[in-house]
Design a protein around this motif. Structure first.
Motif, PDB file in Angstrom:
ATOM      1  N   ALA A  49       0.851  -1.198   0.000  1.00  4.66           N
ATOM      2  CA  ALA A  49       0.000   0.000   0.000  1.00  4.66           C
ATOM      3  C   ALA A  49       0.879   1.238   0.000  1.00  4.66           C
ATOM      4  O   ALA A  49       2.040   1.197   0.408  1.00  4.66           O
ATOM      5  CB  ALA A  49      -0.917   0.016   1.219  1.00  4.66           C
ATOM      6  N   ASP A  59      -3.284   3.843  -2.478  1.00  8.71           N
ATOM      7  CA  ASP A  59      -3.319   2.787  -3.482  1.00  8.71           C
ATOM      8  C   ASP A  59      -2.939   1.481  -2.796  1.00  8.71           C
ATOM      9  O   ASP A  59      -2.167   1.491  -1.832  1.00  8.71           O
ATOM     10  CB  ASP A  59      -2.340   3.098  -4.619  1.00  8.71           C
ATOM     11  N   TYR A  60      -3.505   0.382  -3.291  1.00  4.14           N
ATOM     12  CA  TYR A  60      -3.290  -0.914  -2.651  1.00  4.14           C
ATOM     13  C   TYR A  60      -2.992  -1.994  -3.684  1.00  4.14           C
ATOM     14  O   TYR A  60      -3.472  -1.936  -4.825  1.00  4.14           O
ATOM     15  CB  TYR A  60      -4.548  -1.333  -1.877  1.00  4.14           C
ATOM     16  N   ASP A  62      -3.743  -5.553  -5.216  1.00  5.18           N
ATOM     17  CA  ASP A  62      -5.022  -6.251  -5.352  1.00  5.18           C
ATOM     18  C   ASP A  62      -5.215  -7.292  -4.248  1.00  5.18           C
ATOM     19  O   ASP A  62      -6.345  -7.535  -3.800  1.00  5.18           O
ATOM     20  CB  ASP A  62      -5.095  -6.937  -6.719  1.00  5.18           C
ATOM     21  N   LYS A  65      -6.536  -5.347  -1.132  1.00  8.58           N
ATOM     22  CA  LYS A  65      -7.603  -4.361  -1.301  1.00  8.58           C
ATOM     23  C   LYS A  65      -8.876  -4.840  -0.605  1.00  8.58           C
ATOM     24  O   LYS A  65      -9.292  -5.991  -0.758  1.00  8.58           O
ATOM     25  CB  LYS A  65      -7.844  -4.137  -2.788  1.00  8.58           C
TER      26      LYS A  65
END
Length: 122
Positions: A49, A59-60, A62, A65
């Motif tokens: 992240a 933002d992460y 997938d 997330k």
């Protein structure tokens, strides 16, 4: 140069939660993006992240997330990684790093902490 110290790792059962902290000393942390990466035994370091200097953008990967949340408190010079619904595959050493901007690439980050171990048992 900024010094970073991670804490909050430990042993947790699958489905449990942990909150990691990344405490910084030195100039420039509050105006820099910060990223969390992890490295499992025998694997390359991978992005988890990242968060902008203000905390407005995140933002992460997938794989995390919807389960992990990155946040920061610039007044405390600290970035957090809240990890929920942990899985065995989340087991790794977790590192925080200060970057020149938000990025999923480790080479965009200049200063790194020593890491904190997270172990998820079934």
């Amino acid at each position: 140069q900024v010094q970073l110290v991670e804490s909050g790792g430990g042993l947790v059962q699958a489905g449990g939660s942990l909150r990691l902290s990344c405490a910084a000393s030195g100039r420039g942390f509050s105006s820099s993006a910060v990223g969390w990466f992890r490295q499992a035994p025998g694997k390359d370091r991978e992005f988890v992240a990242t968060i902008s200097w203000s905390g407005a953008a995140t933002d992460y990967a997938d794989s995390v997330k919807g389960r992990f949340t990155i946040s920061r408190d610039n007044a405390k010079n600290t970035v957090y990684l809240q990890m929920n619904s942990l899985k065995r595959e989340d087991t790794a050493v977790y590192y925080c790093a200060k970057g020149r901007g938000m990025s999923t690439t480790s080479r965009r980050y200049d200063d790194w902490g020593q890491g904190t171990q997270v172990t998820v048992s079934s």
